[in-house]
Design a protein around this motif. Sequence first.
Motif, PDB file in Angstrom:
ATOM      1  N   LEU A  66       0.835  -1.207   0.000  1.00 21.44           N
ATOM      2  CA  LEU A  66       0.000   0.000   0.000  1.00 21.44           C
ATOM      3  C   LEU A  66       0.868   1.255   0.000  1.00 21.44           C
ATOM      4  N   ASP A  67       0.317   2.319  -0.495  1.00 19.36           N
ATOM      5  CA  ASP A  67       0.991   3.614  -0.522  1.00 19.36           C
ATOM      6  C   ASP A  67       1.092   4.138   0.911  1.00 19.36           C
ATOM      7  N   PRO A  68       2.315   4.364   1.412  1.00 15.80           N
ATOM      8  CA  PRO A  68       2.428   4.855   2.790  1.00 15.80           C
ATOM      9  C   PRO A  68       1.819   6.245   2.976  1.00 15.80           C
ATOM     10  N   GLY A  69       1.584   6.975   1.887  1.00 17.28           N
ATOM     11  CA  GLY A  69       0.978   8.290   1.976  1.00 17.28           C
ATOM     12  C   GLY A  69      -0.534   8.282   1.824  1.00 17.28           C
ATOM     13  N   ARG A  70      -1.133   7.083   1.773  1.00 16.96           N
ATOM     14  CA  ARG A  70      -2.585   6.992   1.578  1.00 16.96           C
ATOM     15  C   ARG A  70      -3.329   7.602   2.762  1.00 16.96           C
ATOM     16  N   ASP A  71      -4.569   7.946   2.533  1.00 22.03           N
ATOM     17  CA  ASP A  71      -5.419   8.499   3.585  1.00 22.03           C
ATOM     18  C   ASP A  71      -5.742   7.399   4.585  1.00 22.03           C
ATOM     19  N   ARG A  72      -5.263   7.549   5.801  1.00 21.68           N
ATOM     20  CA  ARG A  72      -5.527   6.566   6.858  1.00 21.68           C
ATOM     21  C   ARG A  72      -6.395   7.174   7.947  1.00 21.68           C
ATOM     22  N   SER A  73      -7.131   8.228   7.615  1.00 18.10           N
ATOM     23  CA  SER A  73      -7.946   8.925   8.611  1.00 18.10           C
ATOM     24  C   SER A  73      -9.187   8.144   9.017  1.00 18.10           C
ATOM     25  N   GLY A  74      -9.606   7.182   8.190  1.00 15.04           N
ATOM     26  CA  GLY A  74     -10.801   6.399   8.500  1.00 15.04           C
ATOM     27  C   GLY A  74     -12.086   7.013   7.981  1.00 15.04           C
ATOM     28  N   GLY A  75     -11.996   8.057   7.176  1.00 13.43           N
ATOM     29  CA  GLY A  75     -13.189   8.730   6.663  1.00 13.43           C
ATOM     30  C   GLY A  75     -14.088   7.820   5.844  1.00 13.43           C
ATOM     31  N   THR A  76     -13.495   7.035   4.961  1.00 10.82           N
ATOM     32  CA  THR A  76     -14.287   6.119   4.125  1.00 10.82           C
ATOM     33  C   THR A  76     -14.996   5.085   4.989  1.00 10.82           C
ATOM     34  N   GLU A  77     -14.292   4.560   5.979  1.00 10.76           N
ATOM     35  CA  GLU A  77     -14.878   3.570   6.870  1.00 10.76           C
ATOM     36  C   GLU A  77     -16.030   4.174   7.667  1.00 10.76           C
ATOM     37  N   LYS A  78     -15.868   5.421   8.112  1.00  7.94           N
ATOM     38  CA  LYS A  78     -16.923   6.081   8.890  1.00  7.94           C
ATOM     39  C   LYS A  78     -18.197   6.233   8.060  1.00  7.94           C
ATOM     40  N   ILE A  79     -18.042   6.560   6.788  1.00 15.07           N
ATOM     41  CA  ILE A  79     -19.208   6.670   5.904  1.00 15.07           C
ATOM     42  C   ILE A  79     -19.914   5.317   5.802  1.00 15.07           C
ATOM     43  N   GLY A  80     -19.132   4.240   5.622  1.00 13.90           N
ATOM     44  CA  GLY A  80     -19.716   2.901   5.543  1.00 13.90           C
ATOM     45  C   GLY A  80     -20.415   2.506   6.823  1.00 13.90           C
ATOM     46  N   ILE A  81     -19.826   2.838   7.948  1.00 11.67           N
ATOM     47  CA  ILE A  81     -20.424   2.504   9.241  1.00 11.67           C
ATOM     48  C   ILE A  81     -21.753   3.232   9.418  1.00 11.67           C
ATOM     49  N   GLU A  82     -21.802   4.487   9.041  1.00 15.09           N
ATOM     50  CA  GLU A  82     -23.052   5.238   9.160  1.00 15.09           C
ATOM     51  C   GLU A  82     -24.142   4.626   8.272  1.00 15.09           C
ATOM     52  N   MET A  83     -23.773   4.179   7.079  1.00 17.92           N
ATOM     53  CA  MET A  83     -24.753   3.535   6.197  1.00 17.92           C
ATOM     54  C   MET A  83     -25.272   2.242   6.814  1.00 17.92           C
ATOM     55  N   VAL A  84     -24.369   1.472   7.426  1.00 18.58           N
ATOM     56  CA  VAL A  84     -24.765   0.216   8.067  1.00 18.58           C
ATOM     57  C   VAL A  84     -25.702   0.502   9.234  1.00 18.58           C
ATOM     58  N   LYS A  85     -25.378   1.497  10.028  1.00 18.62           N
ATOM     59  CA  LYS A  85     -26.234   1.856  11.164  1.00 18.62           C
ATOM     60  C   LYS A  85     -27.622   2.268  10.698  1.00 18.62           C
ATOM     61  N   GLN A  86     -27.700   2.984   9.575  1.00 22.36           N
ATOM     62  CA  GLN A  86     -28.994   3.409   9.049  1.00 22.36           C
ATOM     63  C   GLN A  86     -29.844   2.213   8.635  1.00 22.36           C
ATOM     64  N   MET A  87     -29.207   1.077   8.373  1.00 24.29           N
ATOM     65  CA  MET A  87     -29.949  -0.137   8.011  1.00 24.29           C
ATOM     66  C   MET A  87     -30.405  -0.894   9.253  1.00 24.29           C
ATOM     67  N   GLY A  88     -30.110  -0.361  10.445  1.00 28.90           N
ATOM     68  CA  GLY A  88     -30.541  -0.999  11.678  1.00 28.90           C
ATOM     69  C   GLY A  88     -29.515  -1.923  12.290  1.00 28.90           C
ATOM     70  N   ILE A  89     -28.321  -1.955  11.744  1.00 30.12           N
ATOM     71  CA  ILE A  89     -27.267  -2.824  12.263  1.00 30.12           C
ATOM     72  C   ILE A  89     -26.547  -2.098  13.391  1.00 30.12           C
ATOM     73  N   GLN A  90     -26.421  -2.777  14.518  1.00 33.35           N
ATOM     74  CA  GLN A  90     -25.753  -2.200  15.676  1.00 33.35           C
ATOM     75  C   GLN A  90     -24.247  -2.399  15.515  1.00 33.35           C
ATOM     76  N   VAL A  91     -23.495  -1.294  15.574  1.00 32.81           N
ATOM     77  CA  VAL A  91     -22.047  -1.333  15.384  1.00 32.81           C
ATOM     78  C   VAL A  91     -21.365  -0.831  16.644  1.00 32.81           C
TER      79      VAL A  91
END
Length: 175
Positions: free
Chosen positions: A84-109
């Motif tokens: 992987l590119d060591p300069g890649r975005d590792r802030s977790g922003g993409t994951e946070k968006i996915g988690i919010e979508m999962v929560k909106q489906m009623g999944i407890q995270v």
Amino acid sequence: MTMRAFSRWMAIAVCASAFVASVLAPVGAADSNKACGLLTPSELQIVLGTTVSLSGGGMAVGRAELCTGQTSTSTVMLRLVTGLDPGRDRSGGTEKIGIEMVKQMGIQVDMKTFGPITCSTMMPPANLAQHGFNTTCTVSKPTAVAGIEVAAKSQQDMVSIERLHPLAEKMAIRF
């Protein structure tokens, strides 16, 4: 929920478990797969409380190496993404968006972070319980990410973050 919606949920779950690396370069043959070497069957057995049969050789998808295992009540997947590119975005922003979508489906995270290790559990609502209960821990390094995912058939067979986290710590020193 339709199968299409469930497939979307699963795609989001994978995204949320920090394996969102868009890596498509090929890796070597399956015999060079290092994912199966991240943990031993006996280490898995201690945490899961039952014998784990890991598949020999694993699979490679792009730069992601996968190794699967099975117990009577769950499926185990070990993943390793390298190069992987060591300069890649590792802030977790993409994951946070996915988690919010999962929560909106009623999944407890539930998420917990331990330095470079992030663990999560996903518990679906009753109408999706047949699709299983997920616990994942990932270890992030500058040029690689490794993870362990345990998908249990029922909530009572689910592995807690507290039980899975020590395995992620072992994985962290092996790649």
